[in-house]
Scaffold this active site. Structure first.
Site, PDB file in Angstrom:
ATOM      1  N   HIS A 203      -6.234  16.303 -39.262  1.00  0.00           N
ATOM      2  CA  HIS A 203      -6.276  14.794 -38.993  1.00  0.00           C
ATOM      3  C   HIS A 203      -5.544  13.926 -39.387  1.00  0.00           C
ATOM      4  CE1 HIS A 203     -10.592  12.039 -39.370  1.00  0.00           C
ATOM      5  NE2 HIS A 203      -8.741  11.417 -40.434  1.00  0.00           N
ATOM      6  N   GLU A 204      -5.134  13.962 -40.003  1.00  0.00           N
ATOM      7  CA  GLU A 204      -3.563  12.891 -40.396  1.00  0.00           C
ATOM      8  C   GLU A 204      -2.648  13.136 -39.258  1.00  0.00           C
ATOM      9  OE1 GLU A 204      -4.413  10.910 -42.580  1.00  0.00           O
ATOM     10  OE2 GLU A 204      -6.624  11.823 -43.312  1.00  0.00           O
TER      11      GLU A 204
ATOM     12  N   HIS B   9      -3.649  11.572 -36.315  1.00  0.00           N
ATOM     13  CA  HIS B   9      -3.118  10.390 -36.589  1.00  0.00           C
ATOM     14  C   HIS B   9      -1.657   9.787 -36.038  1.00  0.00           C
ATOM     15  CE1 HIS B   9      -6.768   8.672 -37.689  1.00  0.00           C
ATOM     16  NE2 HIS B   9      -6.623   9.757 -39.395  1.00  0.00           N
TER      17      HIS B   9
END
Length: 233
Positions: free
Chosen positions: A25-26, A29
């Site tokens: 997820h990170e 980003h």
């Protein structure tokens, strides 16, 4: 499921969130921001799947022992985005990359899960568990694959909620005005308290679970071709 096994799998599931789901997820980003021209996260070593790069001590401890938590936020500098895209647009795309990555992982995991369930030894292990409580490696893998799908779906849905600091608030920001930004900034303390209450009480677990189950069922339907093609292996 007996208590010892349930406790073990629950704890192991949280480790999966820390070591696999959150880094994906990170990193998404960071990668999205990098592709838009902002290399801030990349320079700080955040464009990686190494869980240590996204480790937040308090958030990780809360996740392990309380069932909810968070990772270290990925730094994004909208002033560094390419001029061909607006700051709001860049922030929305960067924010959307996180939930989208988890959704894509859930889809891939569902394909693996459906193939895995085609094996006779897996089907036997599942039937054996639900009829006599017998547990073996195949059932544990079956359970963990299923949990991995739900975790990714849940994280994607949760982060799309338009409440700061969740990704949904940045996506919403693309469609709203500076007045909404000012409202969030002026009431950030109250919003933070509300956000923590939501986490602690699990008030959204019902609605999120409802959406999560429906998406899961949709993925099952869309992958019905796998058991139809492979049959029992």
């Amino acid at each position: 499921m007996n208590l010892d096994l349930s406790t073990f799998l629950d704890f192991f599931t949280r480790l999966i969130v820390i070591c696999m789901v959150t880094p994906i997820h990170e990193c998404a980003h960071a990668y999205a921001a990098y592709k838009l021209g902002d290399d801030t996260a990349s320079i700080q070593g955040r464009m990686t799947l190494n869980p240590l790069a996204h480790f937040d001590p308090v958030g990780t401890i809360c996740l392990l022992f309380a069932g909810f938590g968070w990772a270290k936020p990925v730094p994004v500098n909208p002033n560094r985005f390419d001029r061909k895209i607006s700051m709001r647009g860049g922030m929305a795309i960067t924010a959307l990359a996180g939930p989208l990555s988890n959704l894509l992982v859930a889809v891939l995991s569902m394909v693996i899960y459906r193939v895995f369930c085609c094996f006779q030894v897996v089907q036997t292990a599942v039937v054996d568990y639900y009829t006599s409580g017998g547990v073996n490696t195949y059932f544990v893998l079956y359970y963990m694959l299923q949990a991995f799908i739900f975790i990714n779906l849940g994280l994607a849905i949760f982060n799309l909620i338009p409440i700061p600091p969740l990704d949904g608030s940045h996506i919403l920001g693309y469609f709203t005005s500076s007045k909404v930004d000012a409202f969030f900034y002026k009431n950030q303390r109250v919003i933070s308290i509300v956000f923590m209450v939501i986490l602690v009480t699990g008030v959204l677990s019902g609605p999120i679970g409802f959406v999560e189950q429906h998406i899961y069922n949709l993925l099952l339907t869309l992958t019905n071709w796998i058991p139809n093609l492979l049959g029992t292996l």
